[in-house]
Design an enzyme around this catalytic site. Structure first.
Site, PDB file in Angstrom:
ATOM      1  N   ARG A   1       0.798  -1.203   0.074  1.00 46.80           N
ATOM      2  CA  ARG A   1      -0.098   0.092   0.068  1.00 46.80           C
ATOM      3  C   ARG A   1       0.941   1.239  -0.131  1.00 46.80           C
ATOM      4  O   ARG A   1       0.472   2.175  -0.606  1.00 46.80           O
ATOM      5  CB  ARG A   1      -1.009  -0.168   1.286  1.00 46.80           C
ATOM      6  CG  ARG A   1      -1.889  -1.209   1.163  1.00 46.80           C
ATOM      7  CD  ARG A   1      -2.732  -1.328   2.391  1.00 46.80           C
ATOM      8  NE  ARG A   1      -3.629  -2.564   2.056  1.00 46.80           N
ATOM      9  CZ  ARG A   1      -4.366  -3.213   2.938  1.00 46.80           C
ATOM     10  NH1 ARG A   1      -3.808  -3.226   4.288  1.00 46.80           N
ATOM     11  NH2 ARG A   1      -5.353  -3.889   2.533  1.00 46.80           N
TER      12      ARG A   1
ATOM     13  N   HIS B   1       0.856  -4.343  12.979  1.00 55.80           N
ATOM     14  CA  HIS B   1      -0.095  -4.453  11.509  1.00 55.80           C
ATOM     15  C   HIS B   1      -1.264  -3.838  12.321  1.00 55.80           C
ATOM     16  O   HIS B   1      -2.135  -4.844  12.664  1.00 55.80           O
ATOM     17  CB  HIS B   1      -0.208  -5.969  11.111  1.00 55.80           C
ATOM     18  CG  HIS B   1      -1.243  -5.948   9.964  1.00 55.80           C
ATOM     19  ND1 HIS B   1      -1.063  -5.178   8.976  1.00 55.80           N
ATOM     20  CD2 HIS B   1      -2.400  -6.780   9.798  1.00 55.80           C
ATOM     21  CE1 HIS B   1      -2.126  -5.523   8.227  1.00 55.80           C
ATOM     22  NE2 HIS B   1      -2.984  -6.242   8.562  1.00 55.80           N
TER      23      HIS B   1
HETATM   24  P1  NAI Z   1     -14.060 -14.599   5.653  1.00 56.97           P
HETATM   25  O1  NAI Z   1     -15.304 -14.299   6.746  1.00 56.97           O
HETATM   26  O2  NAI Z   1     -14.415 -14.329   4.318  1.00 56.97           O
HETATM   27  O3  NAI Z   1     -13.332 -15.966   5.864  1.00 56.97           O
HETATM   28  C1  NAI Z   1     -12.936 -16.524   7.283  1.00 56.97           C
HETATM   29  C2  NAI Z   1     -13.340 -17.997   7.148  1.00 56.97           C
HETATM   30  O4  NAI Z   1     -13.062 -18.728   8.126  1.00 56.97           O
HETATM   31  C3  NAI Z   1     -14.832 -18.427   6.768  1.00 56.97           C
HETATM   32  O5  NAI Z   1     -15.101 -19.049   5.537  1.00 56.97           O
HETATM   33  C4  NAI Z   1     -15.178 -19.430   8.352  1.00 56.97           C
HETATM   34  O6  NAI Z   1     -16.068 -20.340   8.196  1.00 56.97           O
HETATM   35  C5  NAI Z   1     -13.455 -19.681   8.671  1.00 56.97           C
HETATM   36  N1  NAI Z   1     -13.488 -20.351   9.876  1.00 56.97           N
HETATM   37  C6  NAI Z   1     -13.891 -19.827  11.071  1.00 56.97           C
HETATM   38  N2  NAI Z   1     -13.699 -20.433  12.099  1.00 56.97           N
HETATM   39  C7  NAI Z   1     -12.755 -21.671  11.520  1.00 56.97           C
HETATM   40  C8  NAI Z   1     -12.013 -22.850  12.103  1.00 56.97           C
HETATM   41  N3  NAI Z   1     -12.092 -23.125  13.279  1.00 56.97           N
HETATM   42  N4  NAI Z   1     -11.254 -23.599  11.250  1.00 56.97           N
HETATM   43  C9  NAI Z   1     -11.480 -23.479   9.970  1.00 56.97           C
HETATM   44  N5  NAI Z   1     -12.101 -22.154   9.324  1.00 56.97           N
HETATM   45  C10 NAI Z   1     -12.841 -21.673  10.063  1.00 56.97           C
HETATM   46  O7  NAI Z   1     -12.872 -13.612   6.224  1.00 56.97           O
HETATM   47  P2  NAI Z   1     -11.619 -12.815   5.463  1.00 56.97           P
HETATM   48  O8  NAI Z   1     -12.155 -11.732   4.851  1.00 56.97           O
HETATM   49  O9  NAI Z   1     -11.206 -14.222   4.435  1.00 56.97           O
HETATM   50  O10 NAI Z   1     -10.499 -12.532   6.567  1.00 56.97           O
HETATM   51  C11 NAI Z   1     -10.129 -13.844   7.368  1.00 56.97           C
HETATM   52  C12 NAI Z   1      -9.132 -12.981   8.495  1.00 56.97           C
HETATM   53  O11 NAI Z   1      -8.012 -12.600   7.797  1.00 56.97           O
HETATM   54  C13 NAI Z   1      -9.838 -11.880   9.110  1.00 56.97           C
HETATM   55  O12 NAI Z   1      -9.391 -12.238  10.779  1.00 56.97           O
HETATM   56  C14 NAI Z   1      -9.300 -10.707   8.877  1.00 56.97           C
HETATM   57  O13 NAI Z   1      -9.155  -9.770   9.554  1.00 56.97           O
HETATM   58  C15 NAI Z   1      -7.820 -11.214   8.400  1.00 56.97           C
HETATM   59  N6  NAI Z   1      -7.072 -10.401   7.417  1.00 56.97           N
HETATM   60  C16 NAI Z   1      -5.697 -10.120   7.587  1.00 56.97           C
HETATM   61  C17 NAI Z   1      -5.019  -9.481   6.763  1.00 56.97           C
HETATM   62  C18 NAI Z   1      -3.410  -9.214   6.941  1.00 56.97           C
HETATM   63  O14 NAI Z   1      -2.705  -8.391   6.472  1.00 56.97           O
HETATM   64  N7  NAI Z   1      -3.168 -10.097   8.074  1.00 56.97           N
HETATM   65  C19 NAI Z   1      -5.555  -9.065   5.428  1.00 56.97           C
HETATM   66  C20 NAI Z   1      -6.824  -9.336   5.425  1.00 56.97           C
HETATM   67  C21 NAI Z   1      -7.755 -10.106   6.277  1.00 56.97           C
END
Ligand code: NAI
Length: 321
Positions: free
Chosen positions: A163, A187
């Protein structure tokens, strides 16, 4: 004989990159790893049907691209056996108006549960944590798995860096290929874009920018993720590509210098905490943490990041072994 056959079949069918969490970012990680032909990929989730559906869709794109890597979807953690890499991206994302720290409570339970499963089924894996709040979650995954510190770290800085570089490109018009930069610290609210350690074609960045322009891109880098979330609900493509770059650097032993959330034991004068710092990523995971000499202003922001991450860790103390 029969059990030997089962073990053999498990080995030949093992997926070497497992992604736990097949939501928006998990699917993007899978697609980006597939497009780079890094290996076969396993998508896991707790929602039956979601990882299988994503796997089918991604396989169809790989087919269009003539790529032979296979993507499989599953809800069974046993399938991650023999994984070389596990990407932990399960958990809730931010809603508009939330900070990453607002996710702490709910995501700590998920990250702890998944980490226990990783140590049970894939105890030789290198774990890349993506779930937010990134630095406390990386610490929790490291402590729960009990894996070596060079094999558990978080992706956050590389995205912040992308970014930052994007704003440098917008403001100077220079080719993205010529821009070198660095972002460290938390972060989150206290990320630290390092103007002083950035350059265009090797020429220090501040030769191209006024102080006001530097300040503007410094602030925008910190806030832009929230802008994307307000507009489309999540950040997806850039985080998926960042994770694939990190895995590629390890798989091909490229030794790229990338900021990751790493466990510090005295580096930067800090101990027992994960936070964003530049590292060399090679076949052994984190091969070296690079210590930058920060000036007083930079150090102040870095220390704010340390304090914030410490508070996060303290808040989930009961979850930590
Ligand atoms: P999302 O809601 O689209 O996907 C999360 C998935 O995790 C869901 O499909 C859910 O069913 C699954 N899940 C929940 N508990 C689980 C378990 N015990 N075992 C397996 N799967 C499980 O969310 P998204 O947008 O994909 O974001 C995921 C995480 O990544 C969030 O915490 C978000 O804040 C973080 N993130 C971090 C970034 C970084 O730079 N570190 C950048 C973008 C997102």
């Amino acid at each position: 004989m029969f059990s030997k056959l089962i073990i053999y079949l498990k080995i030949i069918h093992s997926m070497t990159i497992t992604i736990v969490g097949s939501g928006r970012v998990g699917a993007s990680v899978a697609l980006n790893c597939g497009l780079r032909e890094l290996d076969d990929i396993l998508l896991l989730d707790v929602i039956e049907g979601l990882p299988q559906g994503e796997a089918m869709d991604i396989n169809h794109q790989l087919s269009e691209n003539g790529i032979d890597s296979r993507v499989k979807g599953s809800t069974s953690y046993e399938d991650m056996v023999n994984s070389d890499f596990v990407v932990l991206v399960a958990g809730l994302g931010r809603k508009p108006g939330m900070t990453r720290m607002d996710l702490l409570n709910k995501n700590a339970n998920i990250v702890k549960d998944v980490s226990n499963k990783i140590s049970k089924h894939a105890n030789d894996a290198t774990v890349i944590v993506v779930t937010n709040p990134l630095d406390p979650m990386t610490y929790l995954a490291l402590k729960t798995t009990g894996f070596k510190k060079n094999n558990v770290f978080g992706m956050g800085g590389m995205l912040d860096l992308a970014r930052f570089k994007s704003f440098i490109h917008d403001i100077t018009g220079s080719s993205r290929k010529s821009i070198q930069a660095m972002v460290i610290s938390e972060h989150g609210e206290n990320m630290l874009p390092l103007i002083r350690f950035s350059s265009i074609g090797g020429i220090p960045l501040n030769e191209f920018l006024s102080n006001e322009q530097s300040q503007e891109i410094f602030e925008r880098t910190k806030k832009v993720a929230a802008e994307v979330i307000a507009l489309k609900g999540a950040t997806v493509y850039a985080p998926g590509n960042a994770v694939a770059t990190m895995i590629e650097s390890m798989k091909k032993n490229k030794k790229q210098v990338i900021p990751v959330s790493a466990y510090l034991e005295g580096e930067y004068g800090i101990s027992d905490l994960c936070i964003g710092v530049p590292v060399i990523l090679g076949s052994n995971g984190i091969e070296k943490i690079i210590e930058l000499q920060l000036n007083e202003y930079e150090r102040k922001i870095f220390d704010l990041g340390v304090t914030s991450v410490k508070e996060g860790i303290k808040f989930m103390q009961s979850e930590i072994k």
